[in-house]
Design a protein around this motif. Structure first.
Motif, short mmCIF file in Angstrom:
data_model
loop_
_atom_site.label_atom_id
_atom_site.label_comp_id
_atom_site.label_asym_id
_atom_site.label_seq_id
_atom_site.Cartn_x
_atom_site.Cartn_y
_atom_site.Cartn_z
N LYS A 296 0.67 -1.34 0.38
CA LYS A 296 0.20 -0.35 -0.06
C LYS A 296 0.91 1.19 -0.21
CE LYS A 296 -4.13 1.00 -0.24
NZ LYS A 296 -5.21 0.70 -1.15
N SER A 301 -2.65 -1.56 -6.00
CA SER A 301 -4.09 -1.47 -5.57
C SER A 301 -3.64 -2.96 -5.25
CB SER A 301 -5.03 -1.04 -6.70
OG SER A 301 -4.49 -1.97 -7.93
N VAL A 303 -6.90 -5.60 -3.57
CA VAL A 303 -8.64 -6.56 -3.31
C VAL A 303 -7.99 -7.70 -3.39
CG1 VAL A 303 -9.00 -4.92 -5.83
CG2 VAL A 303 -8.17 -7.11 -6.01
N ASN A 322 -11.07 -1.30 4.94
CA ASN A 322 -10.91 -1.13 3.05
C ASN A 322 -9.67 0.14 3.14
OD1 ASN A 322 -11.98 1.33 4.17
ND2 ASN A 322 -14.09 1.43 2.29
N SER A 323 -9.04 0.45 4.04
CA SER A 323 -7.69 1.44 3.50
C SER A 323 -6.80 0.47 3.24
CB SER A 323 -7.67 1.93 5.30
OG SER A 323 -7.56 1.51 6.13
N ASP A 326 -9.76 -2.44 -1.39
CA ASP A 326 -10.16 -1.58 -1.87
C ASP A 326 -11.71 -2.06 -1.95
OD1 ASP A 326 -8.01 -0.40 -2.31
OD2 ASP A 326 -7.81 -0.58 -4.15
N CYS A 327 -11.80 -3.60 -1.97
CA CYS A 327 -13.19 -3.78 -2.61
C CYS A 327 -12.63 -5.49 -3.09
CB CYS A 327 -13.97 -3.79 -4.23
SG CYS A 327 -12.90 -3.87 -4.99
N ILE A 345 -15.78 -4.10 3.51
CA ILE A 345 -15.30 -3.80 2.58
C ILE A 345 -16.19 -4.41 1.31
CG2 ILE A 345 -13.45 -4.54 1.25
CD1 ILE A 345 -11.81 -5.65 3.31
N ASP A 356 -10.84 -5.00 -14.47
CA ASP A 356 -10.80 -3.51 -13.06
C ASP A 356 -8.92 -3.98 -13.32
OD1 ASP A 356 -12.87 -2.58 -12.86
OD2 ASP A 356 -13.13 -3.01 -10.80
N PRO A 358 -6.75 -5.25 -10.97
CA PRO A 358 -5.94 -4.73 -10.10
C PRO A 358 -4.13 -4.86 -9.82
CG PRO A 358 -7.80 -6.84 -9.47
CD PRO A 358 -7.85 -6.19 -10.90
#
Ligand code: DWN
Ligand code: ZN
Length: 393
Positions: A296, A301, A303, A322-323, A326-327, A345, A356, A358
């Motif tokens: 991070k 990113s 997930v 979710n810090s 993300d999902c 999350i 996406d 990630p």
């Protein structure tokens, strides 16, 4: 503190994972303030060797119309249950007349018995899974299995030649009632076969995320043998299964059959082994959190891949919200647009994963690793395994 659910002995607590929500309690934002929590801790019975939760939420809180797990979410598992049905028929020795499955979910395994001409009876307490089974044409009762359900069944259809169950017996706190029910319902020549994640594999892999509200028991051949004997039955064979990180399939009968335990040795499963495990769990948390922090900080990113029950234990125990992640992408539509229990999350449709793309995805369904890596050959990012020591694949 609760006592052993089989023999009444006091339990020795060896691991406390703290305050936990329901593993499958995926929820909408409007329900955040009413979320249910309990304390997730595990103990060991020195008498019967059974590892079990100290406290389990009421079954109705977990297995109801909102229960979002369906066997058919993994193609590999559907195939596995086809093979299990065929294995059970072959060990039974001839074509059975009546087959009962305890916790039959969407009917994936009973379908195979039905195709073989058996009369199939599913017992499934979760309305969501029961409804799917009916639409798949599998005869199912929307009930919890216990000695009362077993008696009613016996009165209505007679004894069962085969009773099967997969990843279910470990979910039922009143295990005495289950075994009493099985011993009444099972034909004198019948067999009871069930499989569950194996405590030996959980210890070896430090897969502490198998520990959550639904899994009240963590079985071994030693403990299952003792429970079967308590109810006048005998464990005659165990076989390792390469699913859910390592499971054992237990074969139980009422009459006597040749025994085969050659593949399993459980001599070193004493309390010290469990205290060692608790230390490794703490180390695993440290490595997982540090890895996510490192990635991070570098601006990546991250997930989650698959909003499994197991992910609830990891996320809450490690304090990951979710810090960090993300999902989570998941194939089960009943989980979409909801949030993960406790850590909130967002869970989104798997259909968006490819687009996406990630950079890092935590493989929360690590037990389906081969199936998933095969499916994601074109994925440009990297998968992360959360334990034993968190690492990038
Ligand atoms: O014991 C239990 C096991 C058998 O199943 C239950 N208590 C609940 C459940 O546990 P789980 O949720 O950890 O199961 P799985 O099979 O590891 O994960 C299922 C979830 O993963 C589903 O939400 C679907 C998702 N998934 C996905 O998104 N992509 C699964 C696969 C295989 C995939 O490719
Ligand atoms: Zn005990």
């Amino acid at each position: 503190m609760c006592n052993c659910r089989v023999c009444g002995n006091s339990l020795e607590k060896f691991l406390d994972l703290g305050k936990m929500p329901l593993a499958n309690g995926f929820l909408y934002e409007k329900d955040f303030s009413n979320e249910y929590f309990y304390n997730l801790a595990v103990g060991f019975c020195n008498d019967c060797s059974l590892v079990q939760l100290i406290e389990q939420p009421e079954p109705e809180k977990m297995f109801n119309e909102n229960y979002p797990f369906f066997t058919s979410s993994s193609k590999f598992m559907v195939e596995h249950f086809r093979n299990m049905a065929l294995d059970v028929i072959s060990v039974y020795g001839s074509d059975p007349r009546i087959v009962v499955e305890i916790g039959s979910n969407d009917g994936s395994m009973l379908k195979v018995f039905k195709e073989r001409g058996c009369e199939e009876i599913g017992i499934e307490p979760s309305k969501s899974a029961y409804t799917k089974a009916l639409s798949n044409g599998i005869f199912t009762l929307n009930e919890f299995f216990n000695k009362e359900t077993a008696r009613v069944l016996w009165q209505e259809v007679g004894s069962a030649d085969i009773i099967v169950s997969a990843n279910v017996i470990c979910h039922i706190a009143d295990i005495n009632s289950v075994f009493e029910g099985v011993s009444e319902l099972l034909d004198e020549d019948g067999i009871f076969v069930f499989e569950e994640p194996y405590i030996g594999s959980i210890l070896n892999k430090v897969s502490y995320d198998q520990i959550y509200d639904e899994h009240v028991f963590y079985f071994s051949a030693t403990s299952v043998k003792k429970i079967a004997e308590k109810f006048g039955m005998s464990l005659f064979m165990v076989r390792k299964q390469n699913v859910h990180g390592g499971s054992l399939r237990y074969y139980i009968c009422k009459d006597s059959r040749p025994t085969d335990f050659s593949l399993v040795s459980e001599k070193d499963f004493g309390i010290n082994k469990f205290f060692e495990f608790a230390d490794l769990v703490e180390k695993s948390k440290y490595t997982f959190k540090s890895l996510l922090e490192y990635l991070k900080d570098k601006g990546n990113s991250i997930v989650g891949y698959a909003a499994t029950s197991k992910s609830t234990t990891i996320l809450n125990y490690c304090g990951i919200d979710n810090s960090y992640i993300d999902c989570i992408y998941d194939t089960t539509k009943e989980k979409w647009n909801k949030f993960t229990p406790g850590t909130h999350i967002p869970v989104i449709s798997y259909d968006r994963f490819k687009n996406d793309s990630p950079e890092y995805s935590v493989l929360f369904a690590w037990n389906h690793r081969n199936e998933i890596l095969n499916k994601e050959k074109d994925y440009k990012g990297k998968f992360i395994l959360p334990h034993p020591t968190a690492r990038i694949l």
